[in-house]
Design a protein around this motif. Structure first.
Motif, PDB file in Angstrom:
ATOM      1  N   ALA A  61       0.859  -1.200   0.000  1.00 13.46           N
ATOM      2  CA  ALA A  61       0.000   0.000   0.000  1.00 13.46           C
ATOM      3  C   ALA A  61       0.883   1.233   0.000  1.00 13.46           C
ATOM      4  O   ALA A  61       1.918   1.270   0.666  1.00 13.46           O
ATOM      5  CB  ALA A  61      -0.914  -0.001   1.218  1.00 13.46           C
ATOM      6  N   ASN A  62       0.471   2.230  -0.758  1.00 16.82           N
ATOM      7  CA  ASN A  62       1.176   3.515  -0.860  1.00 16.82           C
ATOM      8  C   ASN A  62       0.233   4.653  -0.526  1.00 16.82           C
ATOM      9  O   ASN A  62      -0.987   4.507  -0.632  1.00 16.82           O
ATOM     10  CB  ASN A  62       1.684   3.752  -2.293  1.00 16.82           C
ATOM     11  CG  ASN A  62       3.066   3.216  -2.517  1.00 16.82           C
ATOM     12  OD1 ASN A  62       3.930   3.344  -1.678  1.00 16.82           O
ATOM     13  ND2 ASN A  62       3.260   2.612  -3.678  1.00 16.82           N
ATOM     14  N   GLY A  63       0.794   5.793  -0.186  1.00 18.33           N
ATOM     15  CA  GLY A  63       0.005   7.005  -0.046  1.00 18.33           C
ATOM     16  C   GLY A  63      -0.941   7.030   1.134  1.00 18.33           C
ATOM     17  O   GLY A  63      -1.989   7.669   1.085  1.00 18.33           O
ATOM     18  N   LEU A  64      -0.579   6.342   2.227  1.00 18.69           N
ATOM     19  CA  LEU A  64      -1.401   6.392   3.422  1.00 18.69           C
ATOM     20  C   LEU A  64      -1.268   7.780   4.064  1.00 18.69           C
ATOM     21  O   LEU A  64      -0.434   8.571   3.654  1.00 18.69           O
ATOM     22  CB  LEU A  64      -0.988   5.281   4.388  1.00 18.69           C
ATOM     23  CG  LEU A  64      -1.119   3.865   3.818  1.00 18.69           C
ATOM     24  CD1 LEU A  64      -0.569   2.841   4.796  1.00 18.69           C
ATOM     25  CD2 LEU A  64      -2.560   3.549   3.467  1.00 18.69           C
ATOM     26  N   THR A  65      -2.071   8.049   5.064  1.00 20.74           N
ATOM     27  CA  THR A  65      -2.060   9.359   5.704  1.00 20.74           C
ATOM     28  C   THR A  65      -0.678   9.666   6.266  1.00 20.74           C
ATOM     29  O   THR A  65      -0.180   8.949   7.127  1.00 20.74           O
ATOM     30  CB  THR A  65      -3.105   9.405   6.838  1.00 20.74           C
ATOM     31  OG1 THR A  65      -4.376   9.089   6.283  1.00 20.74           O
ATOM     32  CG2 THR A  65      -3.166  10.775   7.465  1.00 20.74           C
ATOM     33  N   GLY A  66      -0.081  10.733   5.784  1.00 24.02           N
ATOM     34  CA  GLY A  66       1.265  11.110   6.206  1.00 24.02           C
ATOM     35  C   GLY A  66       1.264  11.934   7.481  1.00 24.02           C
ATOM     36  O   GLY A  66       0.214  12.187   8.046  1.00 24.02           O
ATOM     37  N   PRO A  67       2.414  12.341   7.922  1.00 24.22           N
ATOM     38  CA  PRO A  67       3.674  12.114   7.226  1.00 24.22           C
ATOM     39  C   PRO A  67       4.330  10.764   7.535  1.00 24.22           C
ATOM     40  O   PRO A  67       5.204  10.334   6.806  1.00 24.22           O
ATOM     41  CB  PRO A  67       4.550  13.260   7.717  1.00 24.22           C
ATOM     42  CG  PRO A  67       4.048  13.575   9.077  1.00 24.22           C
ATOM     43  CD  PRO A  67       2.567  13.296   9.036  1.00 24.22           C
ATOM     44  N   TYR A  68       3.924  10.101   8.636  1.00 22.95           N
ATOM     45  CA  TYR A  68       4.595   8.862   9.027  1.00 22.95           C
ATOM     46  C   TYR A  68       3.586   7.764   9.339  1.00 22.95           C
ATOM     47  O   TYR A  68       2.538   8.023   9.908  1.00 22.95           O
ATOM     48  CB  TYR A  68       5.447   9.067  10.289  1.00 22.95           C
ATOM     49  CG  TYR A  68       6.396  10.220  10.197  1.00 22.95           C
ATOM     50  CD1 TYR A  68       7.513  10.165   9.377  1.00 22.95           C
ATOM     51  CD2 TYR A  68       6.169  11.377  10.937  1.00 22.95           C
ATOM     52  CE1 TYR A  68       8.388  11.234   9.289  1.00 22.95           C
ATOM     53  CE2 TYR A  68       7.043  12.452  10.852  1.00 22.95           C
ATOM     54  CZ  TYR A  68       8.159  12.379  10.036  1.00 22.95           C
ATOM     55  OH  TYR A  68       9.012  13.430   9.937  1.00 22.95           O
TER      56      TYR A  68
END
Length: 189
Positions: free
Chosen positions: A103-110
């Motif tokens: 999975a990419n682009g989850l809630t950032g920043p970490y």
């Protein structure tokens, strides 16, 4: 402790062990966060037997910060891990191969802690939200930190599944607040 490779900060091999998971045989895999920007070889996933003897080392592709949090799939081969960025990665320890990013682009920043549910869904705690991901990596539900009750801007850090199978626990990174949340509705319990 020394059996699992920790050393003093500034020493040549400071590991900063971050998480661990056991396989069915009783071996333990240890995720190593290291320091920001550490080379992949400096932050491997390490496998120890139940006595603390090093059995193997897996150099895996990482993002910002090593193998921050790990969990082992039911196949006993696939390790899911975060790297203090917004992705969940996978590595097959049986074939020694990196798998496509889960999975990419989850809630950032970490993103930090993750756990696999028995139905193969993945729960991951990011600074500003917890995500529930399908077995294919699609976002099924986002639990924003404010809706959970965490108002500290340092956000969330920890996450673990409740044995009841219907809820999870998470905590503020610096607030000291701990939250119990219904998985289906996102309602704080």
């Amino acid at each position: 402790d020394d059996a699992f490779g920790n050393g003093p900060f500034g020493a040549g091999n400071f590991y900063n062990n971050e998480s661990c998971v056991y396989d069915r045989a009783g071996n333990v895999y240890v995720g190593v966060a290291g320091v920001n920007g550490a080379a992949d070889a400096d932050v491997p996933i390490r496998k120890f037997d139940k006595y603390g003897n090093l059995l193997d080392t897996f150099v895996v592709p990482t993002g910002t910060r090593g193998t921050d949090w790990i969990d082992l799939a039911g196949d006993q081969c696939t390790i899911y891990y975060t790297s203090e960025d917004t992705s969940v990665r996978r590595y097959n320890v049986c074939t020694r191969t990196a798998l496509p990013v889960f999975a990419n682009g989850l809630t950032g920043p970490y993103c930090y802690a993750l756990r696999l549910r028995p139905n193969r869904e993945v729960m991951v705690a990011c600074q500003d939200a917890v995500h529930r991901l399908s077995p294919q990596g699609a976002n099924l539900h986002t639990y924003p930190r404010a809706s959970i009750g965490e108002n500290d801007l340092n956000g969330l850090f920890a996450m673990n599944l409740d044995p009841d199978g219907t809820s999870f626990w998470t905590a503020g990174a610096v607030s000291g607040n701990v939250y119990h949340v219904d998985i289906e509705t996102g309602t704080p319990l």
